[in-house]
Each structure stands twice: as C-alpha cells, then as structure tokens.
Design a protein around this motif. Structure first.
Motif, PDB file in Angstrom:
ATOM      1  N   THR A  83       0.823  -1.213   0.000  1.00  0.00           N
ATOM      2  CA  THR A  83       0.000   0.000   0.000  1.00  0.00           C
ATOM      3  C   THR A  83       0.854   1.259   0.000  1.00  0.00           C
ATOM      4  O   THR A  83       0.606   2.206  -0.760  1.00  0.00           O
ATOM      5  CB  THR A  83      -0.940   0.010   1.217  1.00  0.00           C
ATOM      6  OG1 THR A  83      -1.799  -1.128   1.137  1.00  0.00           O
ATOM      7  CG2 THR A  83      -1.778   1.268   1.250  1.00  0.00           C
ATOM      8  N   ARG A 102       2.459   1.746  -3.369  1.00  0.00           N
ATOM      9  CA  ARG A 102       1.519   2.286  -4.363  1.00  0.00           C
ATOM     10  C   ARG A 102       1.302   3.780  -4.152  1.00  0.00           C
ATOM     11  O   ARG A 102       1.223   4.548  -5.118  1.00  0.00           O
ATOM     12  CB  ARG A 102       0.182   1.548  -4.271  1.00  0.00           C
ATOM     13  CG  ARG A 102       0.277   0.080  -4.683  1.00  0.00           C
ATOM     14  CD  ARG A 102      -1.032  -0.638  -4.388  1.00  0.00           C
ATOM     15  NE  ARG A 102      -2.057  -0.303  -5.355  1.00  0.00           N
ATOM     16  CZ  ARG A 102      -3.373  -0.336  -5.088  1.00  0.00           C
ATOM     17  NH1 ARG A 102      -3.788  -0.660  -3.877  1.00  0.00           N
ATOM     18  NH2 ARG A 102      -4.244  -0.032  -6.018  1.00  0.00           N
ATOM     19  N   HIS A 130       4.419   5.601  -5.223  1.00  0.00           N
ATOM     20  CA  HIS A 130       4.513   5.523  -6.687  1.00  0.00           C
ATOM     21  C   HIS A 130       3.618   6.569  -7.349  1.00  0.00           C
ATOM     22  O   HIS A 130       3.990   7.183  -8.352  1.00  0.00           O
ATOM     23  CB  HIS A 130       4.127   4.109  -7.128  1.00  0.00           C
ATOM     24  CG  HIS A 130       4.231   3.888  -8.599  1.00  0.00           C
ATOM     25  ND1 HIS A 130       3.134   3.631  -9.383  1.00  0.00           N
ATOM     26  CD2 HIS A 130       5.299   3.896  -9.428  1.00  0.00           C
ATOM     27  CE1 HIS A 130       3.527   3.478 -10.637  1.00  0.00           C
ATOM     28  NE2 HIS A 130       4.827   3.638 -10.695  1.00  0.00           N
ATOM     29  N   LEU A 131       2.442   6.780  -6.756  1.00  0.00           N
ATOM     30  CA  LEU A 131       1.545   7.826  -7.257  1.00  0.00           C
ATOM     31  C   LEU A 131       2.169   9.207  -7.119  1.00  0.00           C
ATOM     32  O   LEU A 131       1.921  10.106  -7.915  1.00  0.00           O
ATOM     33  CB  LEU A 131       0.240   7.815  -6.474  1.00  0.00           C
ATOM     34  CG  LEU A 131      -0.948   7.046  -7.018  1.00  0.00           C
ATOM     35  CD1 LEU A 131      -2.179   7.401  -6.220  1.00  0.00           C
ATOM     36  CD2 LEU A 131      -1.154   7.338  -8.491  1.00  0.00           C
ATOM     37  N   THR A 175      -8.076   6.699  -6.435  1.00  0.00           N
ATOM     38  CA  THR A 175      -7.234   6.143  -7.488  1.00  0.00           C
ATOM     39  C   THR A 175      -6.814   4.715  -7.175  1.00  0.00           C
ATOM     40  O   THR A 175      -6.800   3.846  -8.048  1.00  0.00           O
ATOM     41  CB  THR A 175      -5.976   7.011  -7.689  1.00  0.00           C
ATOM     42  OG1 THR A 175      -6.370   8.341  -7.960  1.00  0.00           O
ATOM     43  CG2 THR A 175      -5.121   6.468  -8.826  1.00  0.00           C
ATOM     44  N   LEU A 176      -6.499   4.479  -5.914  1.00  0.00           N
ATOM     45  CA  LEU A 176      -5.976   3.157  -5.540  1.00  0.00           C
ATOM     46  C   LEU A 176      -7.052   2.235  -4.972  1.00  0.00           C
ATOM     47  O   LEU A 176      -6.758   1.106  -4.565  1.00  0.00           O
ATOM     48  CB  LEU A 176      -4.839   3.324  -4.517  1.00  0.00           C
ATOM     49  CG  LEU A 176      -3.630   4.142  -4.997  1.00  0.00           C
ATOM     50  CD1 LEU A 176      -2.573   4.221  -3.907  1.00  0.00           C
ATOM     51  CD2 LEU A 176      -3.038   3.529  -6.278  1.00  0.00           C
ATOM     52  N   LYS A 210       0.949   4.638 -13.964  1.00  0.00           N
ATOM     53  CA  LYS A 210       0.077   3.464 -13.948  1.00  0.00           C
ATOM     54  C   LYS A 210       0.207   2.807 -12.589  1.00  0.00           C
ATOM     55  O   LYS A 210       1.240   2.895 -11.938  1.00  0.00           O
ATOM     56  CB  LYS A 210       0.508   2.470 -15.030  1.00  0.00           C
ATOM     57  CG  LYS A 210       0.337   2.958 -16.449  1.00  0.00           C
ATOM     58  CD  LYS A 210       0.554   1.797 -17.415  1.00  0.00           C
ATOM     59  CE  LYS A 210       0.310   2.227 -18.856  1.00  0.00           C
ATOM     60  NZ  LYS A 210       1.140   3.388 -19.273  1.00  0.00           N
ATOM     61  N   ASP A 211      -0.854   2.146 -12.188  1.00  0.00           N
ATOM     62  CA  ASP A 211      -0.756   1.394 -10.941  1.00  0.00           C
ATOM     63  C   ASP A 211       0.173   0.206 -11.183  1.00  0.00           C
ATOM     64  O   ASP A 211       0.236  -0.338 -12.279  1.00  0.00           O
ATOM     65  CB  ASP A 211      -2.140   0.927 -10.497  1.00  0.00           C
ATOM     66  CG  ASP A 211      -2.138   0.534  -9.026  1.00  0.00           C
ATOM     67  OD1 ASP A 211      -1.151   0.821  -8.336  1.00  0.00           O
ATOM     68  OD2 ASP A 211      -3.122  -0.059  -8.590  1.00  0.00           O
ATOM     69  N   ASP A 259       1.629  -3.534 -11.074  1.00  0.00           N
ATOM     70  CA  ASP A 259       1.014  -4.862 -11.074  1.00  0.00           C
ATOM     71  C   ASP A 259       1.405  -5.623  -9.812  1.00  0.00           C
ATOM     72  O   ASP A 259       2.390  -5.307  -9.147  1.00  0.00           O
ATOM     73  CB  ASP A 259       1.417  -5.637 -12.323  1.00  0.00           C
ATOM     74  CG  ASP A 259       2.902  -5.908 -12.347  1.00  0.00           C
ATOM     75  OD1 ASP A 259       3.312  -7.004 -11.933  1.00  0.00           O
ATOM     76  OD2 ASP A 259       3.653  -5.005 -12.773  1.00  0.00           O
TER      77      ASP A 259
END
Lengths: 106, 106
Positions: A32, A35, A38-39, A53-54, B11-12, B14
DNA sequence: TGTGTATATTAGTATATATTCATATAATAA
DNA sequence: TTATTATATGAATATATACTAATATACACA
C-alpha cells in the motif's frame, strides 16, 4: 595505523542507526505504501484522490500517510480543507524507483 | 501519440512487481537481518560465527539466513559441516550501504 | 450559528513476523 | 557403528502491523 572505519573491519551498527535504517526500509516494504509513493512520483495528490485512485479507504490512506510523514518521506500543503501530499525524500524515492524498474519489465 | 510509460501518467503497479519490491525492502526492514547483511559486506561467515559475533541464537540466525536465501540476497558454500554464507545481490547491498551511510555519521 | 466537506484519530480485529526451545538432519571422525 | 559438531526445521508464543468502522477535528461558507 588505523584504517578508515568503513573498511576492513565491520563494526556492529549502533542502535540508532539500526532503527533509522530499518524504519526507512520498512516504509518501502508494504504494498500500500509503495503504491502511494509511486503515485507521488510525479505529482502531489490529495488524500481522497489517492484513496479513489488506488481503491482504498480514506482511513487507510490517512494512516499510511501519517506513517510516511513521521519518517519525513512525504510532506503536505493545505488548500482550504484539502491537503495535498507530495514526496519529500529524494534518496528514498530514487531507491524505490530503481527497485521497481529492476523488478518490473514494462 | 503515446508517451513512454515511465513518464507523465503513473500506472498502478502490477501485483507481481508490488510483491517483489515489497519483499526486497522487507528483507532490509529488520534490525537482525540488517546486522547480518552488514557483517557480510566484506567477508563470508559461518552461521555460528555470525551468531556469536552478534550475540544471537544459532536458530535465530539460521531462520533469518533462510529468509535472505529465499530472496537470493545471500548464498552459501559448504566446507565439511560448516556453511559459509556471503551476500549475493549487489544492488541490494549497495542500497543498504548507502542508507547506512546516510543514517549514521561515523 | 449551523451545514458540508476533507482529513485525522481511536479502538478493535485479523494477520504477519521474530524469536525461542526442542528436535531433526547432515557431515565427519573415532 | 557411535559420538561430535554445525546447521536446519517445526511448533509455540509474543509482538508488530495493516485494515476497518466509527467518530472527532478542521476548515469554509451560508
């Protein structure tokens, strides 16, 4: 004649260093949080937009952002009631990016 | 006209990438594993000598070495009944070293 | 003042993790 | 073979962690 302490003999690490290092990597050890960070690679985002978004609960995102903020990996600015979060540690973000690039072959 | 996927739009990630990345950092998120890897920076060491040096139980060291071995962060060679462990991932060791240097001011 | 919106916090729960003890396995030497 | 040494494994336990629902706080505006 003494060697530079970073060569030859490995001293045991002191407790504070161990704590800081382990906490830093712990921040990057959860999917989490990865992610979320990363955003935030390229842009700032509000808590709600991250959650949408997630596909995460607002509460979940807020908890993880607090974790990251305590480690000074993210910062925020306020605009009315909205808080825009952005990354705040180039070294950590660079490590994350490199490891992602290393792991995924897109 | 498409942008290179690493720019503009995030992009999210994987699931497999998330798993690999999080596991990699998780390996570095525990003080005991950090101490073990720190010992292995410059030399190979047997399980028992790691345990003695760090004042840990043999069992604890063995469990953590298995964890690290599963992620291919360490490897070993046998000599009689003794197993000599050494590091096996330059990228990860480099990240660890950098983060330690960043955290401690010795 | 109230209402609405965005975010933070608290408490509970389920899962993951690190360590330990006891025991098993593997290689070697006598 | 038996004994010894080095390491690995399994089970139990205590602690840490992530998530959720519910609630609280903070701000803006009518």
């Amino acid at each position: 004649m003494e060697e530079n302490n970073s060569s030859e003999v490995a001293k045991d690490l002191d407790e504070e260093t161990l704590f800081v290092v382990s906490q830093t990597f712990k921040a990057l050890s959860d999917p989490t949080r990865i992610r979320i960070l990363h955003l935030l690679f390229h842009k700032e985002m509000s808590v709600n937009s991250i959650a949408e978004t997630l596909h995460l609960r607002q509460s979940t995102v807020s908890h993880q952002l607090r974790f990251l903020k305590n480690l000074r990996l993210v910062k925020f600015r306020r605009e009315g009631t909205t808080l825009y979060y952005s990354h705040d540690d180039e070294h950590v973000m660079h490590m994350l990016k490199q490891t992602i690039d290393h792991a995924c072959h897109n």
